[in-house]
Design an enzyme around this catalytic site. Sequence first.
Site, PDB file in Angstrom:
ATOM      1  N   CYS A   1      16.751 -20.831 -29.227  1.00  0.00           N
ATOM      2  CA  CYS A   1      17.669 -20.432 -28.157  1.00  0.00           C
ATOM      3  C   CYS A   1      18.266 -19.057 -28.474  1.00  0.00           C
ATOM      4  O   CYS A   1      18.784 -18.852 -29.573  1.00  0.00           O
ATOM      5  CB  CYS A   1      18.778 -21.469 -28.002  1.00  0.00           C
ATOM      6  SG  CYS A   1      20.063 -20.990 -26.824  1.00  0.00           S
TER       7      CYS A   1
ATOM      8  N   LYS B   1      10.244   5.324   7.765  1.00  0.00           N
ATOM      9  CA  LYS B   1       9.852   3.933   7.574  1.00  0.00           C
ATOM     10  C   LYS B   1      11.096   3.080   7.322  1.00  0.00           C
ATOM     11  O   LYS B   1      11.914   3.403   6.462  1.00  0.00           O
ATOM     12  CB  LYS B   1       8.879   3.786   6.394  1.00  0.00           C
ATOM     13  CG  LYS B   1       7.483   4.358   6.679  1.00  0.00           C
ATOM     14  CD  LYS B   1       6.830   3.624   7.835  1.00  0.00           C
ATOM     15  CE  LYS B   1       5.409   4.076   8.078  1.00  0.00           C
ATOM     16  NZ  LYS B   1       4.465   3.545   7.100  1.00  0.00           N
TER      17      LYS B   1
ATOM     18  N   TYR C   1       0.835  -1.206   0.000  1.00  0.00           N
ATOM     19  CA  TYR C   1       0.000   0.000   0.000  1.00  0.00           C
ATOM     20  C   TYR C   1       0.872   1.259   0.000  1.00  0.00           C
ATOM     21  O   TYR C   1       0.637   2.202  -0.759  1.00  0.00           O
ATOM     22  CB  TYR C   1      -0.918  -0.012   1.226  1.00  0.00           C
ATOM     23  CG  TYR C   1      -1.773   1.227   1.357  1.00  0.00           C
ATOM     24  CD1 TYR C   1      -2.959   1.346   0.641  1.00  0.00           C
ATOM     25  CD2 TYR C   1      -1.385   2.279   2.183  1.00  0.00           C
ATOM     26  CE1 TYR C   1      -3.737   2.493   0.749  1.00  0.00           C
ATOM     27  CE2 TYR C   1      -2.151   3.422   2.294  1.00  0.00           C
ATOM     28  CZ  TYR C   1      -3.327   3.525   1.580  1.00  0.00           C
ATOM     29  OH  TYR C   1      -4.097   4.654   1.680  1.00  0.00           O
TER      30      TYR C   1
ATOM     31  N   CYS D   1      22.387 -19.787 -29.084  1.00  0.00           N
ATOM     32  CA  CYS D   1      22.928 -20.539 -30.226  1.00  0.00           C
ATOM     33  C   CYS D   1      21.966 -20.629 -31.405  1.00  0.00           C
ATOM     34  O   CYS D   1      22.367 -21.042 -32.493  1.00  0.00           O
ATOM     35  CB  CYS D   1      23.326 -21.945 -29.781  1.00  0.00           C
ATOM     36  SG  CYS D   1      21.919 -23.022 -29.389  1.00  0.00           S
TER      37      CYS D   1
ATOM     38  N   LYS E   1       7.485   3.702  16.100  1.00  0.00           N
ATOM     39  CA  LYS E   1       6.126   3.715  15.538  1.00  0.00           C
ATOM     40  C   LYS E   1       5.579   2.291  15.561  1.00  0.00           C
ATOM     41  O   LYS E   1       6.021   1.439  14.790  1.00  0.00           O
ATOM     42  CB  LYS E   1       6.149   4.257  14.113  1.00  0.00           C
ATOM     43  CG  LYS E   1       4.775   4.465  13.497  1.00  0.00           C
ATOM     44  CD  LYS E   1       4.903   5.099  12.117  1.00  0.00           C
ATOM     45  CE  LYS E   1       3.545   5.392  11.530  1.00  0.00           C
ATOM     46  NZ  LYS E   1       2.752   4.163  11.271  1.00  0.00           N
TER      47      LYS E   1
ATOM     48  N   GLU F   1      -1.921   3.951  20.283  1.00  0.00           N
ATOM     49  CA  GLU F   1      -2.037   2.852  19.322  1.00  0.00           C
ATOM     50  C   GLU F   1      -2.518   1.585  20.017  1.00  0.00           C
ATOM     51  O   GLU F   1      -1.962   1.182  21.045  1.00  0.00           O
ATOM     52  CB  GLU F   1      -0.673   2.598  18.679  1.00  0.00           C
ATOM     53  CG  GLU F   1      -0.738   1.967  17.315  1.00  0.00           C
ATOM     54  CD  GLU F   1      -1.109   2.965  16.237  1.00  0.00           C
ATOM     55  OE1 GLU F   1      -1.323   2.516  15.100  1.00  0.00           O
ATOM     56  OE2 GLU F   1      -1.207   4.183  16.509  1.00  0.00           O
TER      57      GLU F   1
ATOM     58  N   GLU G   1      10.392   8.339  18.721  1.00  0.00           N
ATOM     59  CA  GLU G   1       9.678   7.237  19.371  1.00  0.00           C
ATOM     60  C   GLU G   1       9.351   6.163  18.336  1.00  0.00           C
ATOM     61  O   GLU G   1       9.048   6.467  17.174  1.00  0.00           O
ATOM     62  CB  GLU G   1       8.398   7.727  20.045  1.00  0.00           C
ATOM     63  CG  GLU G   1       7.458   8.468  19.113  1.00  0.00           C
ATOM     64  CD  GLU G   1       6.364   9.215  19.852  1.00  0.00           C
ATOM     65  OE1 GLU G   1       5.508   8.521  20.455  1.00  0.00           O
ATOM     66  OE2 GLU G   1       6.354  10.461  19.807  1.00  0.00           O
TER      67      GLU G   1
END
Length: 687
Positions: free
Chosen positions: A429, A335, A37, A432, A120, A191, A118
Site C-alpha cells: 500500500c 471548432k 483525428y 501505510c 459548418k 456539403e 455560417e
Amino acid sequence: MNDSNIENRIIKLREEISRLRTEYHEKNNPKVTDDVYESLTRELHDLESKYPEFSDADSSLNRVAGKPLEMFKKVKHDVRMLSLNDVFSEEEIIDWETRCLKIFGSPTSRNIVNYFCEVKLDGLSASLHYKDGVFVRGATRGDGFIGEDVTENLKMINSIPLILPPQTPPPSTPPLSRGGRMLGDIEIRGEVVMTKKAWERLNKKQEKLGKPTFANTRNAAVGSLRQLDPKVVKDRELSFFAWDIAQTTIKNYELRIKNHSDKHKLLKELGFQVAPYEKKVKDLKEVFSFIKEVGKLRASLPYGTDGMVISVDNLELQDSLGVVGKAPRYMTAYKYEAERATTVVTGITVNVGRTGVMTPLAHFNPTLVAGSTISKATLHNMDQIERLDIRVGDTVVIQKAGDVIPEVVEVLTNMRTGKEKKFKMPEFCPVCGFKIERKTGVGESSVAFYCTNKDCSARSRRGLQHFVNIYEIYEIGPKILDRLKDEGLISDPADLFTLEVADLSGLERFGLKSAENIINSIASHKKVLLWRFLYALGIIHVGEQTAQDLANHFGSLTLISKASEENINSIENIGPVVSRSIYEYFNQKENLAFMDKLFQNGVVIDNTMIKSTNRLKDKVFVLTGTLETLSREDAKKMIIKEGGRVSGSVSSKTDYVLAGEDPGSKLQDAKKLGVKIIGELEFLQII
C-alpha cells in the site's frame, strides 16, 4: 522531450494520420472519430510549428482529403477544392485576424473588414456543375485536384435542383436559354449530409440486415454517397447544403457577387439550401457572440455540426489574402469543444479507497476536451487496464462528454515506439506500507486489489473529515469525501490539493458551479497557520490547544520535528504521554512522507504567532448551543487570541460555559458542577 524523441513523435504522428486518412477517404472505413483525428493533426501542427527543422513539404498537413476511389470515374476540378485551417478558441481567431490585417498592411484596415459566419455541417464536400441551368456533373472533393464522379448519386438527393429556376436578366446581359435559364456555366459547392433521424432509421435497417451500423451522421453520409447503386443513395435520404459558388461564366451572376454573403443570397434564389444558421457581422465581437448563440443550439439541430466557418466577406479582400498550402487565408473554421481528444500517458498511480480498494489513476499531458483541461482519469481497475492494454507512454483517446467523468476509451497502438512500459500493481500500500492482496470485496462481484490493513489511514473517513474541518474547507462534507475516494480521486488529505474542476464536474449530482466552488475553496486554504497544520495531522493526544501550545513554543515545523521528547515535555500543559506521541509521530517515515506530500501539492505553513493580550489567560471555556451573532468557530478564535483555552467537555476546571440557543447536555453538566454560565452579550463584555 529531446530532439530525437520529438522527431520520432512527429514521424509517428505523420504515419498514423496518413493511415487514418487512407482508411477514411480511400477505403470508406473510418477507424476513429473526427475529434481523435483532429487532435492528432493539431499535435502534429503544433510540433511542426515549434520545431521547423523537422518540417516536411510532404507532411499530411499539406494534403486535402485522399486519393479518388478506383470504382468511380476521375474528375479534375477546374478550381482546386481547398480545406480550411481549424481554430479552437477566441484567442486563435484573434490571431487569425491579426495575420490578415498584417497582409492588408495597416491595423486601420480593421475598419473595412466585415465577416460572414455560417454553421459548418458535418458531411462530405461535393461540387455541382451546371451548364445553361442544367445539372450535368457532380464530384467529390477527392484530393482537392481530382475527385470522383458521383453525378448519378447526387441526382438522387432531393435538395439538389436538377434544373435551376428561371431568372430575369438585366438588358445588358446575354439572352436567356429556353425556359428562362441563364446561358453559361456555374459551379456550386456544398456539403452532402444526413439528418440525425435519417441516420437512426438507417442504423435500424442495418441492424435488421445484420450489417455494420454507422458511428455518426457524417460516416453515414460518406458511405451512402459512395454507393455504386444510385437507388441505395435515394433510400438513404441525403441532403445537400450549398456554401459557395466556385466559378461562373454567367455575367449577371458575376456582376451581383461582390461579397461571400452575396453568394449565399444568390444560392437561395437558385433553389439551394444554405446553412441553417448564417450571419454577416461587422467585427470579432459579433463573431464570438454568434458562435456562442449557435453553440447553445447545436445539440438540438437536425444535422451534425462541428464548428463555425468564418470568412472575410469582401471578395477583393479575399483575393488579396490568397491561399497558403491547402487552405485559404481569408477563411477559417472554428471548432466547438471536442468530446474526445488524444494525449500521452505520463504515469499510472494508485489511490486507496475507503474500503481499501486500489484504484489506478492515469496521468497525462494536460489536454483540452469538452471545455475542460484534463490531466488525469480513473482506470477503474486492473481488468480495465488489461482490456485496454494501456501502458505508460501510450498515446490514448480520452473522452469527456458533457458532465461525464473523464475516461480513457482507447489506446492508439500504432503510435507505440517500443519504449512504453506495462503497469504492475504495487505489492504494498502506498499509504501505510501493508501488503496488497487481490480479492473480492464485500458486496462486489469483480476481483480487485485491496490494502490488507484495516487501520490504514487512507481508509479513515473520520481522519479526512477532521482534516478538511481544521483547514476550514467547509464545502467538502462526508458524502463528498466518500465519493472522491470511491472514484479513486483521493487516498489521503494531501490528494485534495491536486483536484481540478474537471475531476469533480463530471461526477453525478455535481454541477460545474459546485465543482468550481469546491476547488476554489481548497485552493484558498492551501496556506494554513502552523497550529492548524499540526492539529489537522491527527496526532494522537494532540488537540487544538496542544497544537497551539506547540506552535507558540517552537514557532516552526522544522524545530518541532527536531525537538526531543524532553523539550516537548517542558511545555506547560503538555505531559509525558502527549510528548511521547508527538515525538514518535515526527520520527515515523510514513508521517514525514505525508507532510512532504502536502508541501509538494502546494500547502504552505504560515508561522504567524497567535498574539495574545492574556486577558483570558488560563481561563477555560466550553461552548454549547447556537450563538446569535458569532459562529462557535469565531468565538473560539477570540478566546484563544485573548490567552484562554477551549475545552470540549465541562469539568471542575471549567471557568465559563458560553451558552447559546438550544444548548446541549453541557449546560446541565455546568449547573451540576456550579460552573458559571454566560450568554453571548456577557461574553463580548468580558472580551
